[in-house]
Design a protein around this motif. Structure first.
Motif, PDB file in Angstrom:
ATOM      1  N   PHE A 113       0.838  -1.191   0.000  1.00 49.17           N
ATOM      2  CA  PHE A 113       0.000   0.000   0.000  1.00 49.17           C
ATOM      3  C   PHE A 113       0.874   1.243   0.000  1.00 49.17           C
ATOM      4  N   MET A 114       0.373   2.298  -0.631  1.00 48.05           N
ATOM      5  CA  MET A 114       1.014   3.595  -0.518  1.00 48.05           C
ATOM      6  C   MET A 114       0.706   4.185   0.853  1.00 48.05           C
ATOM      7  N   ALA A 115       1.607   5.037   1.332  1.00 44.87           N
ATOM      8  CA  ALA A 115       1.398   5.699   2.617  1.00 44.87           C
ATOM      9  C   ALA A 115       0.096   6.485   2.602  1.00 44.87           C
ATOM     10  N   GLY A 116      -0.576   6.511   3.736  1.00 46.76           N
ATOM     11  CA  GLY A 116      -1.827   7.231   3.862  1.00 46.76           C
ATOM     12  C   GLY A 116      -3.059   6.388   3.630  1.00 46.76           C
ATOM     13  N   THR A 117      -2.889   5.171   3.100  1.00 47.03           N
ATOM     14  CA  THR A 117      -4.030   4.283   2.885  1.00 47.03           C
ATOM     15  C   THR A 117      -4.691   3.947   4.213  1.00 47.03           C
ATOM     16  N   PRO A 167       3.282   2.575  -9.164  1.00 42.48           N
ATOM     17  CA  PRO A 167       2.089   2.267  -8.372  1.00 42.48           C
ATOM     18  C   PRO A 167       0.831   2.656  -9.132  1.00 42.48           C
ATOM     19  N   VAL A 168      -0.262   2.039  -8.747  1.00 44.26           N
ATOM     20  CA  VAL A 168      -1.546   2.252  -9.419  1.00 44.26           C
ATOM     21  C   VAL A 168      -2.467   3.038  -8.494  1.00 44.26           C
ATOM     22  N   ILE A 210      -8.612   4.439 -13.323  1.00 41.38           N
ATOM     23  CA  ILE A 210      -7.533   3.667 -12.695  1.00 41.38           C
ATOM     24  C   ILE A 210      -6.287   3.924 -13.524  1.00 41.38           C
ATOM     25  N   ILE A 211      -5.290   4.537 -12.901  1.00 40.47           N
ATOM     26  CA  ILE A 211      -4.118   4.991 -13.657  1.00 40.47           C
ATOM     27  C   ILE A 211      -2.832   4.543 -12.982  1.00 40.47           C
ATOM     28  N   ARG A 212      -1.761   4.556 -13.742  1.00 44.07           N
ATOM     29  CA  ARG A 212      -0.432   4.385 -13.161  1.00 44.07           C
ATOM     30  C   ARG A 212       0.035   5.762 -12.692  1.00 44.07           C
ATOM     31  N   MET A 213       0.458   5.852 -11.463  1.00 50.02           N
ATOM     32  CA  MET A 213       0.834   7.129 -10.903  1.00 50.02           C
ATOM     33  C   MET A 213       2.052   7.695 -11.633  1.00 50.02           C
TER      34      MET A 213
END
Length: 308
Positions: A113-117, A167-168, A210-213
């Motif tokens: 997970f990315m931070a903040g999730t 990341p997505v 839904i994208i690639r960051m």
């Protein structure tokens, strides 16, 4: 042979052939425009160095800018390598830049997970990076399960990153039923449970909902977090059902691997994967799921246009 630089450090790809490359920016080796640079590798933190087998990097016109070099290596399983380049000339001036080690055949396979999730716990929502060993998280079926370990990995983007490793970002509502409730950032191989199928986020990318960051949003480096529980579980992140870590990659790649090894041993315990089928590419995603994602992408695009 003086050291030119130590520039590459990455977790080895298990049982695979890795590649590494560098771009050399305006440095000199002695008074000659050509030189042979010998690649060395260490997998014990730099305590010992050995020449990479059969590999000598030859760079013509070394005084020019942006000279490319690349090499291959066969890593040992579950190991970490550093590379350095040495020369028979004098030390360089200027700064080299390079790319992280990559493999054309093996994905990163991180379930992070990315931070903040925000993750569901018995006492409410908690940002993933605030969780600790022993904290309880909620499984999708309502059970409370303890966190065995919170893996943390810092990822550098300074030298670029292949698009498939970005990341997505799953925008709020992109999965239907108003899920996720907020934008959800996960690694591309992190699966969401949709209609009984574990669908990896990278297989859901559609370029709109839904994208690639983009690298510009990630900065020079970012940190991802994985939640490891006793068993491979489905938990709830930003309201959506998603998986916990599964040990089909080495934990050695994480910044705090030493903590895991001290608690559970270097190899840990074997884990069984969830029984649900897994979709790792777009063509493996069931048509009904693809259609739903596409329909909600249109709705979300309309909402954004109306709000503009």
């Amino acid at each position: 042979m003086p050291l030119l630089f130590i520039n590459f450090r990455n977790g080895a790809l298990d049982n695979d052939v890795g590649t590494a490359s560098a771009t050399f920016n305006s440095f000199e080796i002695g008074d000659t425009p050509t030189a042979a640079l010998t690649l060395q590798t260490s997998h014990d933190g730099g305590a010992t160095w050995t020449d990479v087998a059969t590999t000598t990097v030859n760079l013509p016109n070394i005084l020019g800018l942006n000279q490319q070099a690349s090499w291959t290596y066969t890593p040992l399983p579950n190991d970490t390598y550093e590379f350095r380049v040495v020369s028979q000339g004098q030390n360089s001036s200027g700064e080299p830049v390079g790319n992280p080690l990559t493999s054309p055949s093996t994905p990163a396979n991180f379930v992070c997970f990315m931070a903040g999730t925000l993750v569901a716990t018995p006492s409410g929502q908690a940002a993933v990076e605030t969780l600790a060993i022993g904290d309880m998280v909620l499984a999708a079926d309502g059970r409370a399960v303890p966190v065995m370990w919170l893996g943390r990995q810092t990822v550098s983007t300074m030298f670029g990153m292949t698009e498939t490793r970005h990341p997505v970002l799953i925008r709020a509502g992109a999965l239907g039923n108003n899920l996720p409730v907020r934008d959800l950032g996960v690694t591309a191989d992190h699966a969401m449970l949709i209609d009984g199928v574990l669908v990896q986020a990278g297989a859901l990318v559609n370029g709109s909902s839904i994208i690639r960051m983009p690298l510009a949003d990630l900065g020079d480096r970012f940190t991802v977090f994985h939640i490891e529980t006793e068993h491979h579980e489905i938990i709830v992140a930003e309201g959506a059902a998603t998986e916990t870590f599964i040990d089909n990659v080495t934990r050695r790649r994480f910044d705090n691997f030493a903590e895991f090894a001290a608690l559970y041993g270097a190899e840990g315990r074997p884990m069984d994967e969830l029984p649900q089928p897994r979709a790792m590419s777009l063509r493996q995603v069931p048509a009904v799921i693809r259609a739903r994602i596409a329909a909600h992408a249109v709705l979300l695009a309309g909402d954004r246009a109306a709000a503009a």
